[in-house]
Scaffold this motif. Structure first.
Motif, PDB file in Angstrom:
ATOM      1  N   TRP A   1       0.841  -1.208   0.000  1.00 64.68           N
ATOM      2  CA  TRP A   1       0.000   0.000   0.000  1.00 64.68           C
ATOM      3  C   TRP A   1       0.865   1.242   0.000  1.00 64.68           C
ATOM      4  O   TRP A   1       0.591   2.198  -0.725  1.00 64.68           O
ATOM      5  N   ARG A   2       1.946   1.280   0.790  1.00 68.12           N
ATOM      6  CA  ARG A   2       2.818   2.444   0.823  1.00 68.12           C
ATOM      7  C   ARG A   2       3.402   2.710  -0.567  1.00 68.12           C
ATOM      8  O   ARG A   2       3.484   3.860  -1.007  1.00 68.12           O
ATOM      9  N   PHE A   3       3.808   1.652  -1.262  1.00 66.75           N
ATOM     10  CA  PHE A   3       4.385   1.831  -2.595  1.00 66.75           C
ATOM     11  C   PHE A   3       3.353   2.360  -3.583  1.00 66.75           C
ATOM     12  O   PHE A   3       3.581   3.380  -4.259  1.00 66.75           O
ATOM     13  N   TRP A   4       2.227   1.707  -3.708  1.00 68.27           N
ATOM     14  CA  TRP A   4       1.242   2.092  -4.720  1.00 68.27           C
ATOM     15  C   TRP A   4       0.598   3.433  -4.401  1.00 68.27           C
ATOM     16  O   TRP A   4       0.265   4.191  -5.325  1.00 68.27           O
ATOM     17  N   ARG A   5       0.422   3.741  -3.137  1.00 67.34           N
ATOM     18  CA  ARG A   5      -0.146   5.048  -2.792  1.00 67.34           C
ATOM     19  C   ARG A   5       0.782   6.169  -3.237  1.00 67.34           C
ATOM     20  O   ARG A   5       0.345   7.155  -3.839  1.00 67.34           O
ATOM     21  N   GLY A   6       2.073   6.017  -2.963  1.00 67.32           N
ATOM     22  CA  GLY A   6       3.018   7.066  -3.341  1.00 67.32           C
ATOM     23  C   GLY A   6       3.341   7.087  -4.820  1.00 67.32           C
ATOM     24  O   GLY A   6       3.403   8.156  -5.433  1.00 67.32           O
ATOM     25  N   TYR A   7       3.521   5.910  -5.387  1.00 74.13           N
ATOM     26  CA  TYR A   7       4.003   5.856  -6.779  1.00 74.13           C
ATOM     27  C   TYR A   7       2.902   6.107  -7.800  1.00 74.13           C
ATOM     28  O   TYR A   7       3.110   6.807  -8.799  1.00 74.13           O
ATOM     29  N   LEU A   8       1.707   5.571  -7.535  1.00 76.59           N
ATOM     30  CA  LEU A   8       0.617   5.738  -8.495  1.00 76.59           C
ATOM     31  C   LEU A   8      -0.371   6.817  -8.070  1.00 76.59           C
ATOM     32  O   LEU A   8      -0.599   7.793  -8.789  1.00 76.59           O
ATOM     33  N   LEU A   9      -0.986   6.654  -6.887  1.00 69.36           N
ATOM     34  CA  LEU A   9      -2.065   7.552  -6.491  1.00 69.36           C
ATOM     35  C   LEU A   9      -1.577   8.990  -6.304  1.00 69.36           C
ATOM     36  O   LEU A   9      -2.313   9.939  -6.608  1.00 69.36           O
ATOM     37  N   ARG A  10      -0.370   9.158  -5.809  1.00 68.85           N
ATOM     38  CA  ARG A  10       0.163  10.501  -5.583  1.00 68.85           C
ATOM     39  C   ARG A  10       1.158  10.936  -6.653  1.00 68.85           C
ATOM     40  O   ARG A  10       1.803  11.973  -6.510  1.00 68.85           O
ATOM     41  N   GLY A  11       1.274  10.156  -7.698  1.00 64.07           N
ATOM     42  CA  GLY A  11       2.051  10.581  -8.856  1.00 64.07           C
ATOM     43  C   GLY A  11       3.547  10.497  -8.735  1.00 64.07           C
ATOM     44  O   GLY A  11       4.272  11.219  -9.436  1.00 64.07           O
ATOM     45  N   GLY A  12       4.060   9.611  -7.887  1.00 64.28           N
ATOM     46  CA  GLY A  12       5.504   9.483  -7.758  1.00 64.28           C
ATOM     47  C   GLY A  12       6.190   9.097  -9.059  1.00 64.28           C
ATOM     48  O   GLY A  12       7.370   9.422  -9.265  1.00 64.28           O
ATOM     49  N   PHE A  13       5.466   8.429  -9.945  1.00 70.08           N
ATOM     50  CA  PHE A  13       6.032   8.029 -11.236  1.00 70.08           C
ATOM     51  C   PHE A  13       6.453   9.231 -12.073  1.00 70.08           C
ATOM     52  O   PHE A  13       7.293   9.116 -12.969  1.00 70.08           O
ATOM     53  N   ARG A  14       5.901  10.405 -11.763  1.00 72.61           N
ATOM     54  CA  ARG A  14       6.239  11.602 -12.524  1.00 72.61           C
ATOM     55  C   ARG A  14       7.654  12.092 -12.226  1.00 72.61           C
ATOM     56  O   ARG A  14       8.177  12.958 -12.930  1.00 72.61           O
ATOM     57  N   ASP A  15       8.286  11.541 -11.216  1.00 74.51           N
ATOM     58  CA  ASP A  15       9.670  11.895 -10.897  1.00 74.51           C
ATOM     59  C   ASP A  15      10.669  10.931 -11.532  1.00 74.51           C
ATOM     60  O   ASP A  15      11.838  10.896 -11.132  1.00 74.51           O
ATOM     61  N   GLY A  16      10.218  10.156 -12.513  1.00 73.62           N
ATOM     62  CA  GLY A  16      11.130   9.265 -13.232  1.00 73.62           C
ATOM     63  C   GLY A  16      11.666   8.141 -12.361  1.00 73.62           C
ATOM     64  O   GLY A  16      11.020   7.688 -11.422  1.00 73.62           O
ATOM     65  N   TRP A  17      12.892   7.685 -12.715  1.00 72.67           N
ATOM     66  CA  TRP A  17      13.451   6.569 -11.955  1.00 72.67           C
ATOM     67  C   TRP A  17      13.731   6.955 -10.508  1.00 72.67           C
ATOM     68  O   TRP A  17      13.712   6.095  -9.617  1.00 72.67           O
ATOM     69  N   HIS A  18      13.961   8.243 -10.255  1.00 69.73           N
ATOM     70  CA  HIS A  18      14.168   8.690  -8.879  1.00 69.73           C
ATOM     71  C   HIS A  18      12.923   8.403  -8.042  1.00 69.73           C
ATOM     72  O   HIS A  18      13.019   7.942  -6.892  1.00 69.73           O
ATOM     73  N   GLY A  19      11.756   8.692  -8.610  1.00 64.65           N
ATOM     74  CA  GLY A  19      10.514   8.439  -7.894  1.00 64.65           C
ATOM     75  C   GLY A  19      10.268   6.958  -7.669  1.00 64.65           C
ATOM     76  O   GLY A  19       9.732   6.563  -6.625  1.00 64.65           O
ATOM     77  N   LEU A  20      10.678   6.125  -8.629  1.00 67.76           N
ATOM     78  CA  LEU A  20      10.509   4.682  -8.485  1.00 67.76           C
ATOM     79  C   LEU A  20      11.388   4.137  -7.367  1.00 67.76           C
ATOM     80  O   LEU A  20      10.918   3.386  -6.498  1.00 67.76           O
ATOM     81  N   VAL A  21      12.667   4.515  -7.370  1.00 65.02           N
ATOM     82  CA  VAL A  21      13.582   4.037  -6.329  1.00 65.02           C
ATOM     83  C   VAL A  21      13.134   4.534  -4.960  1.00 65.02           C
ATOM     84  O   VAL A  21      13.121   3.774  -3.982  1.00 65.02           O
ATOM     85  N   TYR A  22      12.741   5.812  -4.900  1.00 63.95           N
ATOM     86  CA  TYR A  22      12.289   6.366  -3.622  1.00 63.95           C
ATOM     87  C   TYR A  22      11.075   5.595  -3.099  1.00 63.95           C
ATOM     88  O   TYR A  22      11.015   5.255  -1.900  1.00 63.95           O
ATOM     89  N   ALA A  23      10.120   5.317  -3.967  1.00 68.05           N
ATOM     90  CA  ALA A  23       8.918   4.602  -3.541  1.00 68.05           C
ATOM     91  C   ALA A  23       9.250   3.205  -3.046  1.00 68.05           C
ATOM     92  O   ALA A  23       8.686   2.731  -2.041  1.00 68.05           O
ATOM     93  N   TYR A  24      10.182   2.521  -3.712  1.00 71.54           N
ATOM     94  CA  TYR A  24      10.580   1.185  -3.281  1.00 71.54           C
ATOM     95  C   TYR A  24      11.262   1.221  -1.907  1.00 71.54           C
ATOM     96  O   TYR A  24      10.994   0.394  -1.035  1.00 71.54           O
ATOM     97  N   VAL A  25      12.165   2.176  -1.719  1.00 75.72           N
ATOM     98  CA  VAL A  25      12.897   2.249  -0.451  1.00 75.72           C
ATOM     99  C   VAL A  25      11.948   2.591   0.693  1.00 75.72           C
ATOM    100  O   VAL A  25      12.061   2.040   1.796  1.00 75.72           O
ATOM    101  N   ARG A  26      11.005   3.494   0.441  1.00 77.79           N
ATOM    102  CA  ARG A  26      10.050   3.842   1.498  1.00 77.79           C
ATOM    103  C   ARG A  26       9.128   2.672   1.818  1.00 77.79           C
ATOM    104  O   ARG A  26       8.753   2.454   2.975  1.00 77.79           O
ATOM    105  N   ALA A  27       8.752   1.901   0.801  1.00 80.21           N
ATOM    106  CA  ALA A  27       7.944   0.706   1.052  1.00 80.21           C
ATOM    107  C   ALA A  27       8.741  -0.314   1.862  1.00 80.21           C
ATOM    108  O   ALA A  27       8.199  -0.998   2.742  1.00 80.21           O
TER     109      ALA A  27
END
Length: 268
Positions: A217-243
């Motif tokens: 939930w932490r990953f998908w909420r940040g990466y998809l619902l809150r648009g973390g994917f818009r930060d490119g690979w940085h947003g992907l890595v950040y979302a994974y580490v926070r999850a």
């Protein structure tokens, strides 16, 4: 200590910082606080040039053994000369737009407010994260200590609070949280353990469902619902580490429930 400001005078501000071995970052932090009337830095026995650099920049440096983030920040606030305090970590700087907003509010005597929050913009390995769980990450850092402070008994993920109206200022607090991925991973593991121990002591318990679902939930909420994917690979890595942080915290809480240690015993 305390100072009083006449009703028609421009309020004075004490900047409050805690630090440990921050020689590489403390200079920029202090430079961004030049508009404050004093800077108080509480150091927890640094072994690098942090103290020398801070004193050379005009900060009043105090030494105190570290016993928790909240306690250290609360102590620093209590040592300030002025009642309005601006609290920063050594890896943070006041951005230009935020500086202008603070000065405008101060020109008005901070009328009608006991504190202010503002967005925190984090740099992540070469890119500022402007989406997902990373932003706007609003924090309450400017406040009248007569009406609030660093309260409670949670020493990790601490937050200031005030009694009364809290305003929101434009601009960003610029944040440089990680020197390397290794440092981030070590930091998040430490924070996960501290939070698990805190939650266990307060009676909170993990479940098998949380072990599986909470990190996802932490990953998908940040990466998809809150648009973390818009930060490119940085947003992907950040979302994974926070999850992964949520996963570590939940696993450690589960282990504590089973009577198992989550850290090596202290060496004799």
């Amino acid at each position: 200590m305390s100072s009083t400001t006449a009703h028609n005078e421009r309020p004075r501000i004490s900047a409050c910082i805690i630090a440990f071995n921050e020689a590489g970052r403390i200079g920029d932090c202090l430079a961004s606080l030049a508009f404050c009337d004093e800077v108080v830095l509480v150091d927890s026995c640094s072994t690098d040039a942090t103290v020398a650099l801070a004193e050379a920049a005009g900060a009043r440096v105090l030494q105190r053994a570290f016993d928790g983030f909240r306690s250290q920040k609360d102590f620093c606030v209590q040592q300030a000369t002025h009642d309005w305090v601006l609290c920063l970590d050594a890896d943070e700087r006041v951005g230009d737009e935020l500086l202008a907003a603070i000065e405008q509010a101060r020109d008005g005597g901070f009328a009608g407010h006991h504190g202010y929050r503002f967005a925190r913009l984090s740099e992540y390995f070469g890119r500022f994260l402007r989406h997902g769980n990373a932003y706007p990450d609003r924090v309450l850092r400017l406040f009248d200590r007569r009406h609030g402070g660093w309260r409670g008994n949670r020493e990790i993920h601490e937050a200031a609070s005030v009694d009364g109206h809290v305003g929101t200022l434009r601009g960003d607090l610029i944040h440089y949280p990680y020197r390397s991925l290794q440092q981030q991973l070590a930091k998040t593991e430490k924070y996960a353990r501290m939070m698990a121990e805190h939650e266990f002591a307060r009676g909170k318990r993990a479940t098998l469902a949380k072990l599986v679902l909470a990190p996802a939930w932490r990953f998908w909420r940040g990466y998809l619902l809150r648009g973390g994917f818009r930060d490119g690979w940085h947003g992907l890595v950040y979302a994974y580490v926070r999850a992964n942080y949520v996963r570590q915290k939940t696993i450690m809480l589960w282990m504590l429930q089973q009577g198992q240690p989550v850290a090596d015993p202290p060496q004799a």
